[in-house]
Design a protein around this motif. Structure first.
Motif, mmCIF file in Angstrom:
data_model
loop_
_atom_site.group_PDB
_atom_site.id
_atom_site.type_symbol
_atom_site.label_atom_id
_atom_site.label_comp_id
_atom_site.label_asym_id
_atom_site.label_seq_id
_atom_site.Cartn_x
_atom_site.Cartn_y
_atom_site.Cartn_z
ATOM 1 N N LEU A 193 -36.496 -28.632 5.133
ATOM 2 C CA LEU A 193 -37.809 -29.273 5.053
ATOM 3 C C LEU A 193 -38.891 -28.389 5.664
ATOM 4 C CD1 LEU A 193 -37.006 -32.994 5.906
ATOM 5 C CD2 LEU A 193 -38.044 -32.151 3.791
ATOM 6 N N SER A 194 -38.561 -27.657 6.722
ATOM 7 C CA SER A 194 -39.550 -26.770 7.337
ATOM 8 C C SER A 194 -39.968 -25.672 6.372
ATOM 9 C CB SER A 194 -38.993 -26.169 8.633
ATOM 10 O OG SER A 194 -38.787 -27.171 9.604
ATOM 11 N N ASN A 195 -39.010 -25.131 5.613
ATOM 12 C CA ASN A 195 -39.363 -24.148 4.585
ATOM 13 C C ASN A 195 -40.219 -24.785 3.508
ATOM 14 O OD1 ASN A 195 -38.016 -22.001 5.785
ATOM 15 N ND2 ASN A 195 -36.110 -22.379 4.682
ATOM 16 N N PRO A 242 -30.493 -22.645 17.695
ATOM 17 C CA PRO A 242 -31.391 -21.509 17.458
ATOM 18 C C PRO A 242 -31.923 -21.446 16.025
ATOM 19 C CG PRO A 242 -29.500 -20.804 18.752
ATOM 20 C CD PRO A 242 -29.199 -22.197 18.279
ATOM 21 N N LEU A 243 -31.074 -21.742 15.042
ATOM 22 C CA LEU A 243 -31.528 -21.694 13.651
ATOM 23 C C LEU A 243 -32.552 -22.785 13.348
ATOM 24 C CD1 LEU A 243 -28.208 -20.887 11.754
ATOM 25 C CD2 LEU A 243 -30.255 -19.452 11.860
ATOM 26 N N VAL A 248 -38.299 -24.436 12.397
ATOM 27 C CA VAL A 248 -39.418 -25.296 12.783
ATOM 28 C C VAL A 248 -40.532 -24.459 13.412
ATOM 29 C CG1 VAL A 248 -40.137 -27.239 14.217
ATOM 30 C CG2 VAL A 248 -37.924 -27.303 13.051
ATOM 31 N N GLY A 249 -40.162 -23.471 14.213
ATOM 32 C CA GLY A 249 -41.164 -22.613 14.838
ATOM 33 C C GLY A 249 -41.984 -21.840 13.830
ATOM 34 N N THR A 289 -38.037 -14.886 19.102
ATOM 35 C CA THR A 289 -39.034 -14.835 18.030
ATOM 36 C C THR A 289 -39.801 -16.146 17.948
ATOM 37 O OG1 THR A 289 -37.756 -13.234 16.743
ATOM 38 C CG2 THR A 289 -39.339 -14.580 15.535
ATOM 39 N N THR A 290 -39.096 -17.248 18.106
ATOM 40 C CA THR A 290 -39.756 -18.551 18.068
ATOM 41 C C THR A 290 -40.717 -18.705 19.234
ATOM 42 O OG1 THR A 290 -37.802 -19.469 16.983
ATOM 43 C CG2 THR A 290 -39.355 -21.039 17.937
#
Length: 364
Positions: A193-195, A242-243, A248-249, A289-290
């Protein structure tokens, strides 16, 4: 990291990614990035020829293109041109502008193996993840975006059917499903959903009630802590903290979306501790990275003395997505947490792209 060192490392990473792009062989068409299917506990290892990682690499590299040296920008453009040529292989078998993880014409699911490709039972329909990444890596016109938005709504929860997985509080909400197929059950996945919502925000089209409910689910996934406690229940195809945080980040970095304000604050609070206890180098890269995307500066992860030869083996072993094969059917769903039932995917070139992204965003 000094600017010269950063530029040199980015150039090396991009050059190595380009070298990993297929020129055409018995497993991979020219332009595709090879990946692997794994189930190490069973001695299962297969070359894989999905389109997902190729569109993901193009998207990631195009996102950081402006931070790359001029010569590396040209390499990224060449990578993208070769990759875009294989996108049609993954387009819907109906000819519509949705995309599949595997080539659907003819079906080539779980290729180069011995068993799974022999039955249609494991042939998945077109999906939101593959489609949104194709659109993000190769933007479309407004009419094409409007068409896809309508397609998403037609297959959403409460329209096509009703979710019987995921948090009960959201099973009656108008949330986009991970799948476009008619026979596939409604599936709610916060990372997917974030994508999809990243694409939706970038189109500039007005956000509607489906977008609002989808954002609410993403926000709850983080603020409830379920992304840490029960990742498989909220993001079955990216079932690690982490994924999920990484996906989401990436959406949070795109725009200041009020429905995600609590998720932003929660990740800022949670991620330093998750980073401190992360066991693998690449999980640390995802989390750092996030944090960078959220405006934080994590402690350095790279030794200044490391070369590409030092970094490449450290990048291996990241299973960026999984297939929980027992999650699709109600009578086997209770076994889905059994790791032996989950197939893992790794793409060496994508892992290097994640490293390039970390460095380009200011990671050290």
């Amino acid at each position: 990291m000094a600017d010269d060192s950063r530029s040199s490392l980015l150039a090396q990473l991009v050059a190595r990614i380009a070298a990993l792009q297929s020129i055409g062989d018995q497993y991979h068409p020219a332009g595709l990035f090879p990946s692997l299917r794994w189930k190490k506990a069973l001695g299962y290892r297969r070359p894989d020829s999905n389109g997902f990682f190729t569109s993901l690499i193009v998207f990631t590299l195009r996102e950081i293109r402006a931070q790359l040296p001029a010569a590396s920008q040209a390499v990224v453009d060449d990578i993208a041109a070769k990759a875009l040529a294989v996108y049609p292989l993954y387009q819907s078998k109906s000819g519509q502008a949705t995309y599949n993880f595997y080539p659907p014409r003819p079906k080539q699911h779980f290729p180069h193996g011995y068993l799974l490709h022999r039955t249609r039972h494991f042939a998945a329909p077109d999906d939101l993840d593959s489609t949104s990444l194709v659109y993000l890596s190769n933007p479309r016109s407004e009419p094409e975006n409007r068409w896809l938005k309508a397609k998403l709504q037609a297959h959403a929860n409460t329209v096509k059917g009703w979710a019987d997985t995921g948090p009960r509080a959201f099973r009656g909400k108008k949330i986009y499903s991970a799948w476009f197929g008619e026979r596939m059950p409604i599936d709610l996945d916060a990372s997917t959903l974030s994508n999809g919502m990243l694409w939706a925000v970038r189109t500039g089209l007005p956000l509607n009630e489906f977008d609002a409910d989808s954002l609410a689910f993403i926000n709850w996934t983080i603020t409830s802590g379920e992304y840490r406690r029960r990742p498989l229940a909220v993001s079955a195809y990216y079932a690690t903290a982490p994924l999920i945080a990484y996906h989401v980040g990436r959406l949070l970095a795109e725009a200041d979306l009020p429905p995600l304000a609590e998720a932003r604050a929660t990740l800022r609070r949670d991620l330093p501790a998750l980073l401190a206890t992360a066991s693998s180098f690449m999980n640390k890269i995802l989390l750092a990275t996030t944090l960078l995307r959220l405006g934080e500066q994590p402690a350095p992860l790279l030794d200044p003395a490391w070369t590409l030869a030092d970094l490449e083996p450290r990048s291996r072993g990241l299973y960026f997505c999984i297939a929980p094969l027992l999650n699709y059917y109600p009578h086997t769903r209770w076994l889905a947490r059994w790791r032996l039932s989950q197939i893992d995917w790794e793409c060496p070139a994508h892992s290097l792209a994640l490293l390039a992204e970390y460095v380009a965003l200011g990671g050290q």
